[in-house]
Design an enzyme around this catalytic site. Structure first.
Site, mmCIF file in Angstrom:
data_model
loop_
_atom_site.group_PDB
_atom_site.id
_atom_site.type_symbol
_atom_site.label_atom_id
_atom_site.label_comp_id
_atom_site.label_asym_id
_atom_site.label_seq_id
_atom_site.Cartn_x
_atom_site.Cartn_y
_atom_site.Cartn_z
ATOM 1 N N MET A 165 -5.879 -7.282 8.206
ATOM 2 C CA MET A 165 -5.316 -6.409 9.231
ATOM 3 C C MET A 165 -6.176 -5.155 9.366
ATOM 4 O O MET A 165 -7.170 -5.004 8.695
ATOM 5 C CB MET A 165 -3.881 -6.089 8.894
ATOM 6 C CG MET A 165 -2.993 -7.288 9.151
ATOM 7 S SD MET A 165 -1.309 -6.931 8.842
ATOM 8 C CE MET A 165 -1.385 -6.356 7.208
ATOM 9 N N GLY A 215 -8.324 -7.398 4.091
ATOM 10 C CA GLY A 215 -9.144 -7.367 5.289
ATOM 11 C C GLY A 215 -8.553 -8.100 6.488
ATOM 12 O O GLY A 215 -9.199 -8.222 7.509
ATOM 13 N N HIS A 228 -15.704 -9.188 0.611
ATOM 14 C CA HIS A 228 -14.645 -10.045 1.146
ATOM 15 C C HIS A 228 -14.683 -11.440 0.535
ATOM 16 O O HIS A 228 -13.672 -11.971 0.075
ATOM 17 C CB HIS A 228 -14.785 -10.123 2.667
ATOM 18 C CG HIS A 228 -13.788 -11.029 3.315
ATOM 19 N ND1 HIS A 228 -14.107 -12.312 3.683
ATOM 20 C CD2 HIS A 228 -12.480 -10.861 3.592
ATOM 21 C CE1 HIS A 228 -13.021 -12.882 4.199
ATOM 22 N NE2 HIS A 228 -12.026 -12.014 4.156
ATOM 23 N N CYS A 236 11.842 -37.872 -13.017
ATOM 24 C CA CYS A 236 10.559 -38.575 -13.093
ATOM 25 C C CYS A 236 9.900 -38.722 -11.736
ATOM 26 O O CYS A 236 8.911 -39.403 -11.594
ATOM 27 C CB CYS A 236 10.730 -39.921 -13.777
ATOM 28 S SG CYS A 236 11.793 -41.039 -12.868
ATOM 29 N N ARG A 275 -3.353 3.147 8.487
ATOM 30 C CA ARG A 275 -3.669 1.974 7.666
ATOM 31 C C ARG A 275 -2.534 0.959 7.666
ATOM 32 O O ARG A 275 -1.381 1.306 7.575
ATOM 33 C CB ARG A 275 -3.915 2.412 6.214
ATOM 34 C CG ARG A 275 -4.688 3.692 6.084
ATOM 35 C CD ARG A 275 -4.726 4.207 4.651
ATOM 36 N NE ARG A 275 -5.403 3.314 3.741
ATOM 37 C CZ ARG A 275 -5.441 3.498 2.425
ATOM 38 N NH1 ARG A 275 -4.805 4.521 1.876
ATOM 39 N NH2 ARG A 275 -6.083 2.656 1.651
ATOM 40 N N THR A 326 13.501 -38.518 -7.790
ATOM 41 C CA THR A 326 13.672 -37.644 -6.618
ATOM 42 C C THR A 326 12.851 -38.096 -5.415
ATOM 43 O O THR A 326 13.094 -37.612 -4.318
ATOM 44 C CB THR A 326 13.325 -36.189 -6.978
ATOM 45 O OG1 THR A 326 12.122 -36.184 -7.733
ATOM 46 C CG2 THR A 326 14.445 -35.563 -7.783
ATOM 47 N N ARG A 340 -3.303 -1.524 -6.423
ATOM 48 C CA ARG A 340 -2.435 -2.708 -6.344
ATOM 49 C C ARG A 340 -2.783 -3.626 -7.498
ATOM 50 O O ARG A 340 -3.870 -3.503 -8.092
ATOM 51 C CB ARG A 340 -2.627 -3.428 -5.014
ATOM 52 C CG ARG A 340 -4.007 -4.018 -4.881
ATOM 53 C CD ARG A 340 -4.257 -4.643 -3.523
ATOM 54 N NE ARG A 340 -5.692 -4.856 -3.398
ATOM 55 C CZ ARG A 340 -6.355 -4.884 -2.257
ATOM 56 N NH1 ARG A 340 -5.731 -4.706 -1.134
ATOM 57 N NH2 ARG A 340 -7.645 -5.100 -2.234
ATOM 58 N N LYS A 369 0.824 -1.202 0.000
ATOM 59 C CA LYS A 369 0.000 0.000 0.000
ATOM 60 C C LYS A 369 0.862 1.256 0.000
ATOM 61 O O LYS A 369 0.662 2.164 -0.804
ATOM 62 C CB LYS A 369 -0.913 -0.026 1.232
ATOM 63 C CG LYS A 369 -2.146 0.816 1.094
ATOM 64 C CD LYS A 369 -3.001 0.738 2.351
ATOM 65 C CE LYS A 369 -3.745 -0.582 2.437
ATOM 66 N NZ LYS A 369 -4.323 -0.807 3.778
ATOM 67 N N TYR A 412 14.397 -32.658 -19.779
ATOM 68 C CA TYR A 412 12.943 -32.749 -19.623
ATOM 69 C C TYR A 412 12.544 -32.977 -18.173
ATOM 70 O O TYR A 412 13.372 -33.387 -17.351
ATOM 71 C CB TYR A 412 12.377 -33.876 -20.496
ATOM 72 C CG TYR A 412 12.766 -35.260 -20.045
ATOM 73 C CD1 TYR A 412 12.031 -35.932 -19.062
ATOM 74 C CD2 TYR A 412 13.871 -35.905 -20.587
ATOM 75 C CE1 TYR A 412 12.399 -37.193 -18.632
ATOM 76 C CE2 TYR A 412 14.250 -37.169 -20.170
ATOM 77 C CZ TYR A 412 13.507 -37.812 -19.186
ATOM 78 O OH TYR A 412 13.875 -39.044 -18.746
ATOM 79 N N SER A 430 17.769 -40.365 -15.227
ATOM 80 C CA SER A 430 16.497 -39.788 -14.830
ATOM 81 C C SER A 430 16.493 -39.727 -13.310
ATOM 82 O O SER A 430 16.661 -40.753 -12.644
ATOM 83 C CB SER A 430 15.339 -40.648 -15.351
ATOM 84 O OG SER A 430 14.130 -40.101 -14.902
HETATM 85 P P1 ADP Z 1 -7.569 -2.491 3.610
HETATM 86 O O1 ADP Z 1 -6.142 -2.830 3.528
HETATM 87 O O2 ADP Z 1 -8.350 -3.422 4.451
HETATM 88 O O3 ADP Z 1 -8.169 -2.232 2.270
HETATM 89 P P2 ADP Z 1 -7.330 0.343 3.907
HETATM 90 O O4 ADP Z 1 -6.162 0.846 4.628
HETATM 91 O O5 ADP Z 1 -7.256 0.396 2.432
HETATM 92 O O6 ADP Z 1 -7.647 -1.112 4.410
HETATM 93 O O7 ADP Z 1 -8.564 1.144 4.395
HETATM 94 C C1 ADP Z 1 -9.848 0.783 4.085
HETATM 95 C C2 ADP Z 1 -10.629 1.924 3.516
HETATM 96 O O8 ADP Z 1 -10.604 3.051 4.370
HETATM 97 C C3 ADP Z 1 -10.108 2.439 2.204
HETATM 98 O O9 ADP Z 1 -10.579 1.699 1.145
HETATM 99 C C4 ADP Z 1 -10.664 3.825 2.167
HETATM 100 O O10 ADP Z 1 -11.963 3.817 1.634
HETATM 101 C C5 ADP Z 1 -10.722 4.220 3.615
HETATM 102 N N1 ADP Z 1 -9.608 5.106 3.890
HETATM 103 C C6 ADP Z 1 -8.360 4.798 4.289
HETATM 104 N N2 ADP Z 1 -7.607 5.904 4.398
HETATM 105 C C7 ADP Z 1 -8.397 6.942 4.069
HETATM 106 C C8 ADP Z 1 -8.188 8.346 3.987
HETATM 107 N N3 ADP Z 1 -7.022 8.898 4.244
HETATM 108 N N4 ADP Z 1 -9.228 9.103 3.611
HETATM 109 C C9 ADP Z 1 -10.412 8.533 3.345
HETATM 110 N N5 ADP Z 1 -10.689 7.250 3.405
HETATM 111 C C10 ADP Z 1 -9.684 6.437 3.769
HETATM 112 MG MG MG Z 2 -7.749 -0.982 0.957
#
Ligand code: ADP
Ligand code: MG
Ligand code: MG
Length: 935
Positions: A116, A114, A490, A871, A105, A807, A372, A35, A891, A804
């Site tokens: 963390m 989701g 999710h 093989c 974040r 393994t 990403r 990120k 091969y 051959s």
């Molecule tokens: P995850 O890794 O679970 O996607 P994020 O860190 O991307 O978590 O945060 C989840 C959501 O929170 C983002 O998709 C975004 O919509 C919102 N968010 C995070 N940072 C900001 C920010 N600086 N301003 C507005 N919304 C934010």
């Molecule tokens: Mg996100």
């Protein structure tokens, strides 16, 4: 000057971004997490990214290695970075008139959707909110942000990070959600967006009281305390249950750690001209080149993903049954949509890949919050690779790297038999989130899914929506079905990552998890344990268990993609097959020969009765003449078997291994069978039993087997070799092009091989004379499956035209682990990280691999053009195939169904290792354990 010098020595733990001047870059994922690195990259691309900074993954490692403390430089570096952000944004963190709010974040190297935590609106309290209200003149939005902060903070920081494990249904998040529902009920509204400023203000007080009551501590008002609390919570979440469980499944090392991103907030919840959304630059389910996404007006953060409201489609093209009544962003905010479209094109061009993006619109202004490389399923991966190649966005080599072996595997997965599907009873429908077909018994909790699957049952996990806590159950299930959520929910995200069949948002099914039942729109009620079948490509749910068929043959993209792989790979791909049927299948999958034909397979299973009887007769024969008589009877069966396979593989090489297992394995235990055999040998039962029992061995794996049998009983080798040569000679007369390779197993010293080699030469001559042929084309070689053989390969190569690598045995004898008994301790070894992986699945490059390397080197010294192959089971494992490429084998040979995967893995190895600075890369990589595939 002095000060500056000191500064440059100080380790850098914090990297700023914003204003197009980020200190990080996309290729710094190890340090900044995915990120953070991509936020920096987007900033450098001058995209509208709210300013912020990233605390590196090294701080996470430090935190866990030092009793949960930070490096001493951190505080100062954070303060400085925060000042930079304040300057760019023209606001101050904690200022009561002009406050800056931030999000905190998480972000690991590889995205863990989701798994963390993230906390939004940090810096808001009763004081700063007044300043913000004055500034924005939008009290409703400010109160909404504050109550979200309290809810998230209490959940993430005060409960989860503090290690509190509440009872089912009693978590602070659930308790506060109930308060929200109560408030909505009291005010008679259906959506939280309909609550007024005053309602929310009232709710904030209720929230604060509840937090204190349940958690015993007040919600912190101090912005600095909030900030550092949230930072620590993100680090803590790296070792949260869900994250750990996800890492196990995905094989992500624990020591990687997460980074923390602190970023100034932008607000999607300021009213109807504000919004939040997620999108993919192409459709992640099909790969089709259309911009694809979901958004919600007047919402913040996770609202889209959480499945609380059905999200709106981003454009008209994305409309479906579930969302067709909702306005698209394309129509609602055409200008913002156009800008987003431009940005996503730019990003795709820059990254040369399909991306997953998160954005927020604050009062009509667009901000980019994340990008990403997007998760996709197998069929989509193949399509995207081929499309991008056609669009000249990527090269052939890049295209081949865009599909992982696991994704290709998905294409080989079954779909519902179309015939059966026509007549099946449809009980519901939703969004097609993960392709293919699957059937199973329904279960309503992750725990049940795991338990039932452990009992060997096939289950389908049915939930209203999934959350990261369901991860183990989702893994254990054949497929996932949810009642709520969109294509970016999710469940959809995780299923797509795994290539699992999945349907989300099946809103016409009423799912009651408590009662463990599901009501279908036609009135059918399904209870736990009943069978259903999903068509994940179309999003249809059927009653009962429908038959499945393979999908590969019909997929044109698959065939095209395979051709692309074939044009790049250096390794040939052979297959292990023992019957003409298997050989035929493998040829269809693209096999270029047979690398292992086990003679003994004709003595197992269907049609084996007569040859097995004769083999047994041979085994318990006492004298050579008795044995020869039995072998003569057996001969026509072996010849026919060999001939059948050579015929199917016309024009391609077939490696025949002479009899390998210890003989006692074939001796019958059944007294009747023993009697019959005794009679055919003209001996009494006692004598038979004596002979049979004398074959018993204490350690048969290292006993009288393989070449050792051929030395003790040369007539056994002779019979087999004669059968091979005669079958070949006959086929030549039939104008075919057979090419047998005779392979001697379990060799450990060259004299063994010499003995067999001379015997084979003699038989070759005899058969040539019989058929009046000058020569019968063939090779003679050996398996290398004993360390001694590997270490003396130069001597062995004097009598071997090919090696051959076996393994399986080589791993057994190198590790001293019994292949058949490893189950009793391997799981524990993996769990305790004594071993990084199962060496019977993936070649251990340090030991088995080193023996292979030595054998190749020494073998080539004696015989420059020696043919080298593998093989063992490893021949179908992508990581091991890569190693075989590095060694320069000719091969790999694997089971028929793995052939396409081997073709891909071989092509990827060729692309990765045959490029520039070839030598250096090869050396470095050849020894390392972990090679990660691009997902
Ligand atoms: P995850 O890794 O679970 O996607 P994020 O860190 O991307 O978590 O945060 C989840 C959501 O929170 C983002 O998709 C975004 O919509 C919102 N968010 C995070 N940072 C900001 C920010 N600086 N301003 C507005 N919304 C934010
Ligand atoms: Mg996100
Ligand atoms: Mg073996």
């Amino acid at each position: 000057m002095g000060k500056k010098e000191k500064k440059s020595k100080e380790k850098k733990y914090v990297y700023s971004f914003g204003n197009g001047q980020a200190e990080g870059r996309a290729d710094m994922k190890e340090l900044l997490g995915g990120k953070g690195a991509n936020l920096a990259e987007m900033d450098l691309l001058k995209l509208p990214v709210p300013a912020g900074f990233t605390i590196t993954t090294e701080v996470c490692t430090y935190y866990y290695e030092n009793n949960k403390t930070y490096p001493k430089e951190l505080k100062k570096q954070v303060d400085e970075a925060l000042k930079k952000v304040e300057k760019i944004m023209g606001r101050k963190f904690g200022d009561k008139d002009n406050p800056l709010l931030v999000s905190v974040r998480s972000g690991a190297r590889i995205s863990m959707p989701g798994m963390m935590e993230t906390v939004l609106n940090v810096g808001l309290n009763d004081e700063t909110r007044e300043g913000l209200i004055k500034q924005t003149k939008n009290p409703r939005f400010v109160y909404d942000s504050q109550r979200r902060l309290i809810q998230m903070y209490a959940d993430v920081v005060m409960e989860k990070a503090a290690g509190i494990e509440p009872e089912e249904g009693k978590s602070i998040r659930q308790i506060l959600e109930k308060e929200l529902e109560k408030m909505m009920h009291k005010k008679g509204v259906k959506h939280e967006t309909e609550l007024s400023a005053d309602d929310l203000k009232e709710l904030i007080v209720i929230y604060k009281n509840k937090v204190k009551e349940v958690l015993g501590k007040p919600f912190p008002e101090d912005p600095q305390e909030q900030l550092w609390g949230a930072i620590a919570a993100v680090f803590e979440s790296w070792n949260g249950k869900r994250a750990v469980s996800y890492r196990r499944i995905e094989k992500i090392p624990d020591w990687w750690g997460t980074a923390v991103n602190v970023q100034s907030m932008v607000f999607g919840n300021m009213g109807e001209t504000s919004a939040t959304g997620v999108a993919f630059t192409r459709n992640p389910a099909t790969g089709e080149n259309v911009f694809y996404g979901e958004w919600l007006p007047n919402a913040q953060g996770e609202d889209v993903v959480a499945g609380i409201r059905t999200p709106n489609p981003i454009n008209e093209a994305g409309k479906n049954e579930q969302n067709k009544h909702l306005p698209s962003l394309e129509k609602a905010m055409p200008n913002v949509y156009k800008e987003l479209l431009k940005i996503q094109k730019k990003l795709e061009k820059h990254y040369k890949d399909m991306l997953d993006i998160e954005f927020t619109i604050q009062e009509g202004k667009l901000y980019m919050l994340q990008c990403r490389v997007g998760k996709r399923n197998g069929p989509a991966a193949v399509r995207i690779a081929l499309d991008m190649l056609k669009e000249k966005l990527i090269t052939k080599e890049e295209a081949v790297l865009k599909v992982s072996p696991a994704q290709l595997d998905e294409l080989l997965h079954p779909i519902i038999d179309p015939q059966a599907e026509k007549n099946a009873k449809k009980i519901g429908s939703g969004l097609p989130a993960g392709p293919g077909g699957a059937s199973g018994q329904i279960v309503f909790s992750s725990k049940d899914a795991v338990e039932w699957a452990n009992q060997g049952k096939k289950v389908i996990l049915v939930r209203e929506e999934t959350n990261p806590e369901d991860i183990d159950g989702m893994r254990a299930a054949q497929a996932i079905l949810t009642g709520r959520g969109g294509m970016t929910s999710h469940a959809a995200l995780v299923a797509r990552g795994w290539g699992k069949c999945c349907i989300v948002g099946a809103s016409n099914l009423l799912i009651d998890v408590e009662k463990k039942q599901m009501n279908c729109s036609d009135g059918t009620i399904l209870k736990e344990g009943e069978w259903i079948t999903l068509n994940g490509s179309k999003g249809i749910v059927y009653l009962g268990q429908l038959p499945m068929i393979k999908a590969t043959e019909e997929n044109k993209d698959f065939i095209k993609f395979m051709k692309l792989c074939d044009s790049l790979r250096k390794l040939k791909i052979r297959t292990n097959a023992d019957t003409p049927e298997d050989a035929k299948k493998a040829r269809e999958f693209g096999a270029e020969g047979i690398g292992l034909f086990r003679t003994e397979h004709m003595f197992y299973g269907e049609g084996s009765e007569k040859p097995l009887f004769l083999l047994r007769k041979m085994i318990v024969s006492k004298t050579e003449s008795e044995r020869r008589a039995a072998l003569d009877e057996l001969f026509p069966y072996v010849k026919e078997d060999v001939k059948g396979t050579l015929k199917v593989m016309d024009g391609l090489p077939v490696t025949f291994r002479t009899l390998d297992p210890p003989l006692h394995e074939f001796v019958p235990q059944n007294p009747d069978e023993r009697k019959k055999l005794a009679k055919s040998l003209n001996i009494d039962l006692d004598e038979f039993n004596r002979r049979a029992d004398s074959l018993h061995e204490n350690n048969p794996m290292m006993g009288h087997r393989g070449v050792r049998l051929g030395i003790s009983y040369p007539e056994i080798t002779e019979m087999q070799v004669r059968a091979i040569f005669e079958a070949t000679a006959e086929l030549i007369k039939e104008n075919k092009k057979p090419f047998p390779e005779i392979m001697i197993p379990v060799t450990c010293i060259q004299t063994e091989l010499q003995h067999q080699y001379e015997l084979i030469q003699r038989v070759h001559k005899e058969v040539c004379e019989k058929f009046k042929l000058k020569e019968i084309p063939h090779l003679i070689g050996t398996m290398i499956e004993i360390p001694r053989a590997a270490l003396t390969a130069d001597k062995i190569a004097e009598y071997a035209q090919f090696f051959s690598f076996g393994t399986n045995d080589l791993t057994q004898m190198t590790f001293g682990f019994s292949r058949d008994d490893i189950g009793s301790f391997l799981p524990e070894y993996l769990e305790k990280k004594i071993l990084p992986y199962d060496p019977f699945q993936q070649i251990d490059r340090d030991s088995v691999g080193e023996l292979m390397r030595i054998a190749c080197e020494k073998g080539r010294k004696t015989r420059k053009d020696i043919k080298l192959g593998i093989c063992g089971e490893h021949g179908g494992d992508p990581n091991s195939i890569e190693f075989c490429h590095i060694l320069g084998l000719n091969y790999v040979s694997c089971s028929p169904f793995r052939v396409p995967i081997a073709r891909l893995a071989a092509a990827q190895a060729a692309v990765r290792f045959d490029k520039k600075n070839k030598k250096e890369k090869t050396k470095k990589k050849a020894k390392s354990y972990n090679v990660h595939y691009i997902v």
